[in-house]
Design a protein around this motif. Structure first.
Motif, PDB file in Angstrom:
ATOM      1  N   LEU A  44     -36.428  25.278 -18.585  1.00 55.98           N
ATOM      2  CA  LEU A  44     -37.889  24.192 -18.551  1.00 55.98           C
ATOM      3  C   LEU A  44     -39.344  24.471 -17.574  1.00 55.98           C
ATOM      4  CD1 LEU A  44     -35.338  20.970 -17.594  1.00 55.98           C
ATOM      5  CD2 LEU A  44     -36.860  21.680 -19.556  1.00 55.98           C
ATOM      6  N   THR A  45     -38.387  25.058 -16.967  1.00 58.90           N
ATOM      7  CA  THR A  45     -39.711  25.241 -15.385  1.00 58.90           C
ATOM      8  C   THR A  45     -40.709  26.594 -15.850  1.00 58.90           C
ATOM      9  OG1 THR A  45     -38.334  26.436 -13.707  1.00 58.90           O
ATOM     10  CG2 THR A  45     -39.568  23.544 -13.317  1.00 58.90           C
ATOM     11  N   GLN A  46     -39.705  27.366 -16.376  1.00 55.72           N
ATOM     12  CA  GLN A  46     -40.405  28.951 -16.705  1.00 55.72           C
ATOM     13  C   GLN A  46     -41.007  29.027 -18.389  1.00 55.72           C
ATOM     14  OE1 GLN A  46     -40.780  31.064 -13.899  1.00 55.72           O
ATOM     15  NE2 GLN A  46     -40.211  29.692 -12.971  1.00 55.72           N
ATOM     16  N   VAL A  47     -39.864  28.264 -18.686  1.00 59.91           N
ATOM     17  CA  VAL A  47     -40.248  28.458 -20.727  1.00 59.91           C
ATOM     18  C   VAL A  47     -41.064  27.470 -20.809  1.00 59.91           C
ATOM     19  CG1 VAL A  47     -39.531  29.320 -22.474  1.00 59.91           C
ATOM     20  CG2 VAL A  47     -38.376  30.091 -20.721  1.00 59.91           C
ATOM     21  N   LYS A  48     -40.209  26.042 -20.528  1.00 57.00           N
ATOM     22  CA  LYS A  48     -41.448  24.780 -21.158  1.00 57.00           C
ATOM     23  C   LYS A  48     -42.243  24.389 -20.047  1.00 57.00           C
ATOM     24  CE  LYS A  48     -38.488  23.087 -24.405  1.00 57.00           C
ATOM     25  NZ  LYS A  48     -37.904  22.037 -25.393  1.00 57.00           N
ATOM     26  N   GLN A  49     -42.362  25.063 -18.662  1.00 57.57           N
ATOM     27  CA  GLN A  49     -43.822  24.941 -18.213  1.00 57.57           C
ATOM     28  C   GLN A  49     -43.384  23.374 -17.731  1.00 57.57           C
ATOM     29  OE1 GLN A  49     -45.779  27.404 -16.709  1.00 57.57           O
ATOM     30  NE2 GLN A  49     -45.035  28.642 -18.685  1.00 57.57           N
ATOM     31  N   VAL A  50     -42.299  22.669 -17.366  1.00 59.02           N
ATOM     32  CA  VAL A  50     -42.107  21.494 -17.203  1.00 59.02           C
ATOM     33  C   VAL A  50     -42.317  21.525 -15.293  1.00 59.02           C
ATOM     34  CG1 VAL A  50     -40.857  19.533 -17.232  1.00 59.02           C
ATOM     35  CG2 VAL A  50     -40.765  20.890 -19.160  1.00 59.02           C
ATOM     36  N   SER A  51     -42.675  20.133 -15.272  1.00 56.13           N
ATOM     37  CA  SER A  51     -42.890  19.520 -13.608  1.00 56.13           C
ATOM     38  C   SER A  51     -41.880  20.406 -13.284  1.00 56.13           C
ATOM     39  CB  SER A  51     -43.721  18.803 -13.193  1.00 56.13           C
ATOM     40  OG  SER A  51     -43.223  18.202 -13.529  1.00 56.13           O
ATOM     41  N   GLN A  52     -41.575  20.517 -11.910  1.00 58.00           N
ATOM     42  CA  GLN A  52     -40.397  20.101 -11.572  1.00 58.00           C
ATOM     43  C   GLN A  52     -39.291  19.139 -11.341  1.00 58.00           C
ATOM     44  OE1 GLN A  52     -39.107  23.300 -10.045  1.00 58.00           O
ATOM     45  NE2 GLN A  52     -37.409  22.451  -8.956  1.00 58.00           N
ATOM     46  N   LYS A  53     -40.847  18.232 -11.052  1.00 59.52           N
ATOM     47  CA  LYS A  53     -40.039  16.656 -11.265  1.00 59.52           C
ATOM     48  C   LYS A  53     -38.807  16.503 -12.178  1.00 59.52           C
ATOM     49  CE  LYS A  53     -41.604  12.018  -9.909  1.00 59.52           C
ATOM     50  NZ  LYS A  53     -41.585  11.326 -11.017  1.00 59.52           N
ATOM     51  N   GLU A  54     -39.966  16.511 -13.597  1.00 60.68           N
ATOM     52  CA  GLU A  54     -39.345  16.062 -14.479  1.00 60.68           C
ATOM     53  C   GLU A  54     -38.511  17.084 -15.605  1.00 60.68           C
ATOM     54  OE1 GLU A  54     -41.043  15.965 -19.187  1.00 60.68           O
ATOM     55  OE2 GLU A  54     -42.513  15.332 -17.213  1.00 60.68           O
ATOM     56  N   ALA A  55     -38.249  17.962 -14.052  1.00 60.57           N
ATOM     57  CA  ALA A  55     -36.959  19.288 -14.959  1.00 60.57           C
ATOM     58  C   ALA A  55     -35.672  18.769 -14.347  1.00 60.57           C
ATOM     59  CB  ALA A  55     -37.349  20.808 -14.528  1.00 60.57           C
ATOM     60  N   LEU A  56     -36.100  18.294 -12.939  1.00 55.48           N
ATOM     61  CA  LEU A  56     -35.128  17.515 -12.135  1.00 55.48           C
ATOM     62  C   LEU A  56     -34.971  16.181 -12.652  1.00 55.48           C
ATOM     63  CD1 LEU A  56     -35.945  18.611  -8.158  1.00 55.48           C
ATOM     64  CD2 LEU A  56     -33.618  19.059  -9.783  1.00 55.48           C
ATOM     65  N   GLU A  57     -35.006  15.664 -13.187  1.00 56.14           N
ATOM     66  CA  GLU A  57     -35.202  14.576 -14.355  1.00 56.14           C
ATOM     67  C   GLU A  57     -34.265  14.847 -15.072  1.00 56.14           C
ATOM     68  OE1 GLU A  57     -38.526  11.903 -14.989  1.00 56.14           O
ATOM     69  OE2 GLU A  57     -38.089  11.597 -12.589  1.00 56.14           O
ATOM     70  N   GLN A  58     -34.898  15.951 -16.336  1.00 60.34           N
ATOM     71  CA  GLN A  58     -34.299  16.537 -17.660  1.00 60.34           C
ATOM     72  C   GLN A  58     -32.753  17.003 -17.264  1.00 60.34           C
ATOM     73  OE1 GLN A  58     -36.090  18.284 -20.427  1.00 60.34           O
ATOM     74  NE2 GLN A  58     -38.352  17.044 -20.055  1.00 60.34           N
ATOM     75  N   GLY A  59     -32.590  17.665 -15.855  1.00 58.40           N
ATOM     76  CA  GLY A  59     -31.368  18.135 -14.993  1.00 58.40           C
ATOM     77  C   GLY A  59     -30.426  17.319 -15.254  1.00 58.40           C
ATOM     78  N   GLU A  60     -30.738  16.237 -14.320  1.00 55.04           N
ATOM     79  CA  GLU A  60     -29.976  15.543 -14.152  1.00 55.04           C
ATOM     80  C   GLU A  60     -28.996  14.752 -15.607  1.00 55.04           C
ATOM     81  OE1 GLU A  60     -30.613  12.375 -10.855  1.00 55.04           O
ATOM     82  OE2 GLU A  60     -31.902  14.207  -9.659  1.00 55.04           O
ATOM     83  N   ASP A  61     -30.121  14.292 -16.432  1.00 54.46           N
ATOM     84  CA  ASP A  61     -29.020  14.010 -17.868  1.00 54.46           C
ATOM     85  C   ASP A  61     -28.314  15.103 -18.232  1.00 54.46           C
ATOM     86  OD1 ASP A  61     -30.530  11.899 -16.945  1.00 54.46           O
ATOM     87  OD2 ASP A  61     -32.204  11.922 -18.794  1.00 54.46           O
ATOM     88  N   LEU A  62     -28.895  16.808 -17.955  1.00 55.74           N
ATOM     89  CA  LEU A  62     -28.203  16.942 -19.101  1.00 55.74           C
ATOM     90  C   LEU A  62     -26.873  16.940 -18.542  1.00 55.74           C
ATOM     91  CD1 LEU A  62     -31.285  19.563 -19.822  1.00 55.74           C
ATOM     92  CD2 LEU A  62     -29.341  18.817 -21.266  1.00 55.74           C
ATOM     93  N   LEU A  63     -27.122  17.118 -17.294  1.00 47.86           N
ATOM     94  CA  LEU A  63     -25.525  17.560 -16.100  1.00 47.86           C
ATOM     95  C   LEU A  63     -24.450  15.954 -16.088  1.00 47.86           C
ATOM     96  CD1 LEU A  63     -26.655  19.175 -12.585  1.00 47.86           C
ATOM     97  CD2 LEU A  63     -25.148  19.803 -14.941  1.00 47.86           C
ATOM     98  N   GLU A  64     -24.904  15.134 -16.725  1.00 50.21           N
ATOM     99  CA  GLU A  64     -24.697  13.827 -16.865  1.00 50.21           C
ATOM    100  C   GLU A  64     -23.953  14.027 -18.560  1.00 50.21           C
ATOM    101  OE1 GLU A  64     -26.177  10.198 -15.806  1.00 50.21           O
ATOM    102  OE2 GLU A  64     -25.226   8.975 -17.350  1.00 50.21           O
ATOM    103  N   LYS A  65     -24.690  14.618 -19.387  1.00 51.60           N
ATOM    104  CA  LYS A  65     -23.985  14.691 -20.177  1.00 51.60           C
ATOM    105  C   LYS A  65     -22.766  15.317 -20.597  1.00 51.60           C
ATOM    106  CE  LYS A  65     -25.852  15.295 -25.404  1.00 51.60           C
ATOM    107  NZ  LYS A  65     -27.290  15.634 -25.403  1.00 51.60           N
ATOM    108  N   VAL A  66     -22.545  16.938 -19.418  1.00 45.22           N
ATOM    109  CA  VAL A  66     -21.435  17.769 -19.785  1.00 45.22           C
ATOM    110  C   VAL A  66     -20.138  16.800 -18.361  1.00 45.22           C
ATOM    111  CG1 VAL A  66     -23.058  19.615 -21.326  1.00 45.22           C
ATOM    112  CG2 VAL A  66     -22.363  19.367 -18.302  1.00 45.22           C
TER     113      VAL A  66
END
Lengths: 223, 240
Positions: free
Chosen positions: B102-124
């Motif tokens: 997210l941060t390296q390829v999609k250039q998403v901000s750290q904050k947004e990446a963490l939010e998405q990351g939490e959603d994804l980890l919840e999903k799995v």
């Protein structure tokens, strides 16, 4: 009591007199290592390139430097190149030690990079990273960690090898010992002082590298 | 979504993929089976351009890509890949693994990446592991993190290369469950796996490969209950 021809009480007496020389030894080693690490990283990466225009110079450098004595290399830089450029003895010693260690450190980095599992690169690429990103973000951090123990070893070798700078008239520990030995006629005593200095410095370096290794262990429980 | 035409690949003299034609439509779940050495993993790796075919064409979402494509990294970002041996980044935490793309390829901000990351980890089902290093996880947990990591790129298709083969038997279920949820959400997937239960439950099609060729394909019920090809029969006889 057997009368020994040596006066070992001279050791503590003359010990502080080597302080400046020890500082020179440390300087040569420190800057030599910095030059060596930079050269080593660049050469190590060049060596891994598939482009022969890039990897051939790296191979040649490693081949020549590892295949000839450091003493010869120092003499070439200091005496041999005198018609071309006149380099002061300290910079000559630092360049010599740096260039010499660069070749070994290049091989350390190359080995460490190659030891990182192929799957790491593939995982990075599959996320859409470029080759450069994969190298910088995923492979190099893991490779650096693995290169710490052999680097520590190399640094200790560099520290001891700095004594060869005595051959190009740098008044580091060994040359200082020989000069003091001649003037005081206590050669063994002076050489022993220098031995203690080296042992102290290598021990501290060892301890330092051990600390760094420990620090890096945090995430190092591989499956 | 994926169109493969006349794909051939050699490893030295070994002809590992022979004239492969394959289509995967959107939301389809294709399960590829076959003995080791049949070329099924190689096929998958070609679709993600970790290997390059010697001839033939691969179209991802209508766009052809090959070894010479300048934008291969962008193509790969759209194709998620899950590996047999997880290939998590050991020097990054679970969250670090998931947010890396997210941060390296999609250039998403750290904050947004963490939010998405939490959603994804919840999903799995791994919200509680976000600060842990991969080395502390079980195989099943590692593979679920790997799935979350791939999903973070919001790929158009997910490739699974024997995702449960390296797992202890009791850990297979949790990974398959995550994959089933994904299939039910409409993710397009190609799965190299011998998990028949999974194939029957969510698979739209099973493809049997042998010696670099697609020998037989069809609906899972048909392939597993009533295979037509002799080699398919023999293979299924061995694994079932």
């Amino acid at each position: 009591m057997i009368d020994l021809p040596w006066d070992f009480t001279a050791i503590p007496r003359f010990f502080p007199g080597f302080y400046a020389a020890a500082l020179l030894t440390l300087q040569i080693t420190f800057f030599g290592i910095i030059v060596g690490v930079v050269l080593g990283l660049v050469t190590g990466l060049m060596r891994l390139s598939k482009n022969p225009l890039i990897n051939t110079p790296a191979r040649a450098y490693i081949w020549i430097i590892r295949g000839t004595p450091l003493l010869l290399q120092l003499m070439i830089i200091y005496y041999g190149l005198i018609d071309l450029v006149s380099i002061e003895r300290m910079p000559a010693a630092i360049i010599g030690l740096g260039v010499h260690n660069g070749a070994y450190i290049a091989e350390i980095f190359r080995g460490a990079i190659q030891s990182v599992d192929r799957g790491q690169r593939e995982a990075a690429l599959s996320l859409g990273m470029t080759h450069t990103q994969a190298m910088r973000r995923i492979i190099l951090p893991q490779a650096f960690k693995r290169s710490v123990p052999p680097l520590g070893n190399q640094f200790i070798i560099a520290l001891k090898d700095s004594s060869l700078a005595s051959a190009i008239a740098v008044r580091e520990l060994l040359l200082r010992a020989r000069q003091m030995g001649s003037s005081t006629l206590m050669m063994l005593e002076m050489l022993m002082i220098v031995g203690v200095y080296y042992l102290m410095m290598t021990s501290i370096l060892n301890l330092l590298m051990g600390r760094i290794e420990k620090r890096l262990e945090v995430s190092d429980y591989q499956d | 979504m994926i169109k493969i035409r006349g794909l051939n690949k050699w490893f030295g003299k070994l002809h590992v993929l022979k004239d492969i034609d394959m289509d995967v439509v959107q939301k389809e779940v294709v399960v590829v089976i076959g003995a080791s050495g049949s070329g099924k993993s190689t096929l998958l790796r070609c679709v993600n351009f970790l290997e390059f075919a010697h001839s033939g064409n691969i179209y991802i979402d209508g766009v052809e890509a090959n070894a010479k494509s300048k934008n291969l990294h962008q193509v790969r970002a759209d194709v998620g890949m899950v590996f047999q041996h997880f290939n998590l980044f050991p020097h990054r935490t679970v969250m670090g693994n998931v947010t890396e793309g997210l941060t390296q390829v999609k250039q998403v901000s750290q904050k947004e990446a963490l939010e998405q990351g939490e959603d994804l980890l919840e999903k799995v089902g791994l919200s509680d592991k976000s600060d842990v290093y991969p080395a502390m996880l079980s195989g099943g947990q590692k593979q679920r993190v790997a799935i979350a990591r791939a999903l973070a790129m919001n790929p158009k298709i997910m490739l699974f290369d024997e995702p449960t083969s390296a797992l202890d038997p009791e850990l297979v279920g949790e990974v398959l469950q995550v994959m089933k949820n994904l299939a039910n959400e409409g993710m397009t997937m190609i799965v190299v796996s011998h998990e028949m239960g999974f194939a029957r439950e969510v698979g739209d099609r099973v493809v049997y490969m042998d010696e670099g060729r697609i020998v037989e394909e069809g609906h899972p019920d048909q392939i597993y209950s009533n295979p037509q090809n002799e080699r398919t029969k023999a293979f299924l006889g061995q694994i079932l």
